[in-house]
Design an enzyme around this catalytic site. Sequence first.
Site, short mmCIF file in Angstrom:
data_model
loop_
_atom_site.label_atom_id
_atom_site.label_comp_id
_atom_site.label_asym_id
_atom_site.label_seq_id
_atom_site.Cartn_x
_atom_site.Cartn_y
_atom_site.Cartn_z
N ASN A 1 29.13 49.70 -28.74
CA ASN A 1 30.33 48.91 -28.05
C ASN A 1 31.57 49.43 -28.35
OD1 ASN A 1 29.52 48.71 -31.25
ND2 ASN A 1 31.09 46.98 -31.16
N GLU B 1 26.74 49.61 -41.42
CA GLU B 1 27.79 48.61 -40.85
C GLU B 1 27.04 47.74 -39.86
OE1 GLU B 1 30.50 48.29 -42.13
OE2 GLU B 1 31.19 50.47 -42.83
N CYS C 1 32.03 43.76 -33.35
CA CYS C 1 31.56 43.21 -34.62
C CYS C 1 32.14 42.31 -35.24
CB CYS C 1 30.83 44.39 -35.38
SG CYS C 1 32.42 45.57 -35.91
N GLU D 1 33.26 51.98 -45.96
CA GLU D 1 33.83 53.18 -45.32
C GLU D 1 34.91 53.05 -44.95
OE1 GLU D 1 31.50 55.77 -42.67
OE2 GLU D 1 29.65 54.88 -43.38
P1 NAD Z 1 21.43 48.72 -32.22
O1 NAD Z 1 21.05 48.40 -33.82
O2 NAD Z 1 20.46 48.43 -31.11
O3 NAD Z 1 21.55 50.22 -31.85
C1 NAD Z 1 22.28 51.06 -32.77
C2 NAD Z 1 21.88 52.52 -32.72
O4 NAD Z 1 20.72 52.61 -33.38
C3 NAD Z 1 21.51 53.07 -31.24
O5 NAD Z 1 21.72 54.37 -31.50
C4 NAD Z 1 20.06 53.03 -31.24
O6 NAD Z 1 19.51 53.94 -30.48
C5 NAD Z 1 19.55 53.36 -32.67
N1 NAD Z 1 18.33 52.61 -32.82
C6 NAD Z 1 17.61 51.63 -32.56
N2 NAD Z 1 16.61 51.53 -33.10
C7 NAD Z 1 16.32 52.60 -34.17
C8 NAD Z 1 15.36 52.91 -35.07
N3 NAD Z 1 14.33 52.08 -35.26
N4 NAD Z 1 15.72 54.07 -35.80
C9 NAD Z 1 16.64 54.87 -35.52
N5 NAD Z 1 17.65 54.40 -34.55
C10 NAD Z 1 17.49 53.40 -33.93
O7 NAD Z 1 22.74 48.18 -32.05
P2 NAD Z 1 23.86 48.13 -30.62
O8 NAD Z 1 23.27 47.21 -29.84
O9 NAD Z 1 23.87 49.62 -30.17
O10 NAD Z 1 25.23 47.50 -31.42
C11 NAD Z 1 25.16 46.40 -31.19
C12 NAD Z 1 25.29 45.69 -32.96
O11 NAD Z 1 25.99 46.68 -33.65
C13 NAD Z 1 25.93 44.24 -33.17
O12 NAD Z 1 24.78 43.72 -34.18
C14 NAD Z 1 27.27 44.64 -33.97
O13 NAD Z 1 27.51 43.61 -34.71
C15 NAD Z 1 26.66 45.92 -34.56
N6 NAD Z 1 28.10 46.51 -34.88
C16 NAD Z 1 28.41 46.31 -36.51
C17 NAD Z 1 29.70 47.09 -36.65
C18 NAD Z 1 30.02 46.93 -37.98
O14 NAD Z 1 31.14 47.78 -38.19
N7 NAD Z 1 29.47 46.15 -38.89
C19 NAD Z 1 30.35 47.75 -35.50
C20 NAD Z 1 29.90 47.72 -34.41
C21 NAD Z 1 28.55 47.19 -33.87
O1 6OD Z 2 38.38 50.07 -36.25
C1 6OD Z 2 37.90 49.32 -37.06
O2 6OD Z 2 38.69 49.24 -38.34
C2 6OD Z 2 36.64 48.65 -36.87
N1 6OD Z 2 35.95 48.08 -37.82
C3 6OD Z 2 36.21 48.70 -35.52
C4 6OD Z 2 34.93 48.10 -35.37
C5 6OD Z 2 34.43 47.91 -34.05
C6 6OD Z 2 33.51 47.21 -33.94
O3 6OD Z 2 32.87 46.66 -32.83
#
Ligand code: NAD
Ligand code: 6OD
Length: 486
Positions: free
Chosen positions: A155, A254, A288, A467
């Site tokens: 994202n 995260e 997120c 982090e």
């Molecule tokens: P996702 O969990 O589907 O994938 C993230 C990564 O994990 C990808 O590189 C994917 O290929 C890999 N992956 C998937 N299954 C795996 C497994 N079993 N073992 C190892 N690697 C694996 O997430 P997404 O769809 O790419 O991102 C969206 C999600 O990320 C949303 O839930 C969002 O809230 C979260 N997010 C959280 C933060 C935060 O800072 N808390 C920031 C950005 C996104």
């Molecule tokens: O830059 C940041 O502080 C932060 N938490 C970015 C997260 C983006 C998630 O989608």
Amino acid sequence: MQQIKNFINGEFVNAESGKSFDKRSPTDNRVIAQVSEAGRTEVDQAVAAARAAYNGEWGSYSMEKRVELLYAVADEITRRFDDFVAAEMADTGQPKAVMTHAFVPRGAANFKVFADVIKNVPNESFQTTTPDGKGALNYSTRVPKGVVGVISPWNAPFLLMTWKVGPALACGNTVVVKPSEETPMTTALLGEVMNAVGIPKGVFNVVHGFGPDSTGEFLTHHPDVDAITFTGETRTGTAIMKAAAEGMRDVSFELGGKNAGIVFADSNFDEAVEGIYRSSFLNSGQVCLGTERVYVERPIFDKFVAALKSKVEKVKFGRPDDAAANYGPLISHEHQGKVLSYYKKAVEEGATVVIGGGVPDMPADLADGAWVEPTIWTGLAEDATVMKEEVFGPCCHIAPFDDEQEVIRLANDTAYGLSTTVWTTDLTCAHRVASKIEVGITWINSWFLRDLRTAFGGSKQSGIGREGGVHSLEFYTETRNICIKL
Ligand code: NAD
Ligand code: 6OD
């Protein structure tokens, strides 16, 4: 057609198996790159290269030398700014302004900020009394963890990946990065940057591929990976945590969110509407920290719903480099299907659709893109599916509230705990509310303003660890205590 290869030991290489996958444009579904899919062989090679660099040249560098090189990485990203912006736009389909003002500069900053952190961090020491009266001196040093596996999402791909790579390298670790299969481009460019500035071979490695039964799983199960940092869905975090349990490896997570926005009647109305608009719809809602549950104090509820609707009506869909457009597609058809299924479910469970709810009419050249309308609902019960599960799309539900205790209870009634945004001119009330909301970060009269030196992370199912700034050292280093008898 662009060919994207894995980056192992300073070389761009195709997988031995010859396997590759298509990277499609979110805006029109055209195949824009062919990406080599790393198998076990390439993951083994990448981890071995990272280990050799850790035990070899990188491990022998002084902290000052690492800092100098990380500054050079940031400068080289800035020199190639347009390439990074173009790559991120192609991967995500999001408007150019989001990349140029936020995501790419913040990615470059991640190398300088953590270089500065490691340069300035003090170590603790204690003088201990001993029975013979001579005493002892205890002092701590920080040592790197070793080889860190980095698994990143799609994202905000460059920003989120560099937020891990920057501190990992600053602390003296080496990395193997598995970017999301949806967004491979900027990690490939970062490999070029690492070579250009003279980062030793094997310090930064990239393996492309999917998660389950693919590259991600091979990396997280690899016994020679010392620690795993992951940003993505909570469900994926659970799978990775199980993998990390083998060998007792540390994790930093995260994860997802179901964040609340709280608007009090005394807030600056226009600023609150703008703030909630941004927090619900920036990046097509794929943030997120985004707000999917909005609570508005009853006296201004109707006016607020009308004002937010009026902002959404003005959205202009288009390609990332279309100066007249300000709104992009979702990342993929798969994600579009998921978001649309939540749109359908919301209506089945009784939502009133204030605006949106479907797929916009697009011109023929964009008709195959992963477009969805930004959507506002009212009228759902608190236990409705879209009030509980993260949609990760451009949508929010708005509900009225009558008093502070009620809204605190509603905001906390979720399995997640990532962030909140609170809008009020009564700062005493703002502090009171912020102290009660169970999240890693509360913004007051703002959203997504985060100094890179501050701690970031989720409570409850939104993550493990913090982090940012010195807080990143907790994961990327281990503290060693040394005690000298005086
Ligand atoms: P996702 O969990 O589907 O994938 C993230 C990564 O994990 C990808 O590189 C994917 O290929 C890999 N992956 C998937 N299954 C795996 C497994 N079993 N073992 C190892 N690697 C694996 O997430 P997404 O769809 O790419 O991102 C969206 C999600 O990320 C949303 O839930 C969002 O809230 C979260 N997010 C959280 C933060 C935060 O800072 N808390 C920031 C950005 C996104
Ligand atoms: O830059 C940041 O502080 C932060 N938490 C970015 C997260 C983006 C998630 O989608």
